[in-house]
Motif scaffolding. Structure first.
Motif, PDB file in Angstrom:
ATOM      1  N   PHE A 138      49.075  36.241  46.090  1.00 20.11           N
ATOM      2  CA  PHE A 138      49.839  37.337  45.489  1.00 20.11           C
ATOM      3  C   PHE A 138      50.544  36.931  44.206  1.00 20.11           C
ATOM      4  CE2 PHE A 138      53.066  35.408  48.231  1.00 20.11           C
ATOM      5  CZ  PHE A 138      54.214  35.451  47.427  1.00 20.11           C
ATOM      6  N   VAL A 152      51.657  44.338  46.391  1.00 22.76           N
ATOM      7  CA  VAL A 152      50.977  43.221  47.039  1.00 22.76           C
ATOM      8  C   VAL A 152      51.032  43.421  48.548  1.00 22.76           C
ATOM      9  CG1 VAL A 152      51.422  41.608  45.156  1.00 22.76           C
ATOM     10  CG2 VAL A 152      53.043  41.748  47.042  1.00 22.76           C
ATOM     11  N   GLY A 199      46.332  41.297  45.681  1.00 21.28           N
ATOM     12  CA  GLY A 199      47.099  40.112  46.038  1.00 21.28           C
ATOM     13  C   GLY A 199      47.534  40.148  47.488  1.00 21.28           C
ATOM     14  N   CYS A 252      50.161  38.858  40.649  1.00 27.76           N
ATOM     15  CA  CYS A 252      51.301  39.396  39.901  1.00 27.76           C
ATOM     16  C   CYS A 252      51.217  39.037  38.416  1.00 27.76           C
ATOM     17  CB  CYS A 252      52.616  38.892  40.492  1.00 27.76           C
ATOM     18  SG  CYS A 252      53.024  39.638  42.086  1.00 27.76           S
TER      19      CYS A 252
END
Length: 233
Positions: A212, A223, A207, A216
């Motif tokens: 990102f 990240v 990410g 997640c």
């Protein structure tokens, strides 16, 4: 732009990013091509994890930060996230806390032998070429387990998990989901084989600025955000 204005901008960007991140996910500020003054501005906002792609640039930045504020510099955690070359293994092993891009077995002993005994083991992530792109670094899916086993056997290396940079033109959700499955499979396998190792396979790095949040949702624990903090390069 004055440093004060720059500090305010970076602080605002970091604050906005943290509000969008789950509490358990760690944010790596990717500071490549940015000056040490930008890193210091980010530290003023509480950021401590930084990612760099180029060894010599990173070392110069580290030295400048150490000279200007050694107390803060000692608190920083440096992540090498660029392509790994054999002639850079020693400098990375000596000067970084994490390596995200190990993808070949022959580099593991070079890193292990160069890691100073005065430091804890180097935290290592295996980079996976999840979309099998011809021009991208990373090991093949079938090579993950043998490489993981090799890393785990080196006392000066700590196998922390996997990293990937999916093809942004592809189906990111599919790529992230595949990485999550591979991570869970490796985590189970390695914890069975090396039950006494702490923090074994606990990290999934994926990410960046534009994706990102999606990463997640598929289990990213680290990240890597650059332009979302420092602006375009």
């Amino acid at each position: 732009m004055t440093l004060n204005t720059r500090t305010i901008e970076i602080t605002q960007n970091l604050t906005a990013l943290r509000e969008r991140l789950p509490a358990h996910v760690k944010l790596i500020a990717v500071s490549k091509t940015k000056p040490a003054s930008d890193v210091m501005a980010a530290t003023d906002a509480g950021q401590r994890l930084f990612g760099e792609n180029y060894v010599q640039e990173a070392l110069a930045k580290q030295a400048e930060l150490c000279a200007s504020n050694p107390a803060i510099a000692a608190q920083l955690e440096w992540h090498f996230i660029g392509p790994l070359q054999s002639n850079k293994c020693r400098e990375i092993a000596e000067n970084f806390d994490w390596l995200h891009t190990l993808d070949r077995a022959k580099l593991a002993p070079l890193l292990a032998n160069a890691r100073p005994v005065s430091k804890p083991p180097l935290n290592v992530l295996i980079q996976v070429n999840i979309d099998a792109e011809a021009t991208k670094s990373g090991c093949a899916v079938t090579d993950i387990a043998p490489l993981a086993r090799l890393i785990a056997k080196h006392e000066r290396l700590a196998l922390r998990g996997l990293m990937a940079i999916p093809n942004p033109a592809g189906d990111l959700g599919q790529s992230f989901a595949a990485m999550q499955r591979l991570f869970h499979s490796l985590q189970s396998q390695m914890q069975d084989e090396f039950p006494d190792q702490r923090n074994l396979c606990d990290s999934l790095s994926m990410g960046m600025s534009d994706d990102f949040e999606l990463a997640c949702t598929y289990g990213a624990t680290l990240v890597r955000v650059g332009s979302g903090i420092f602006g375009a390069r």
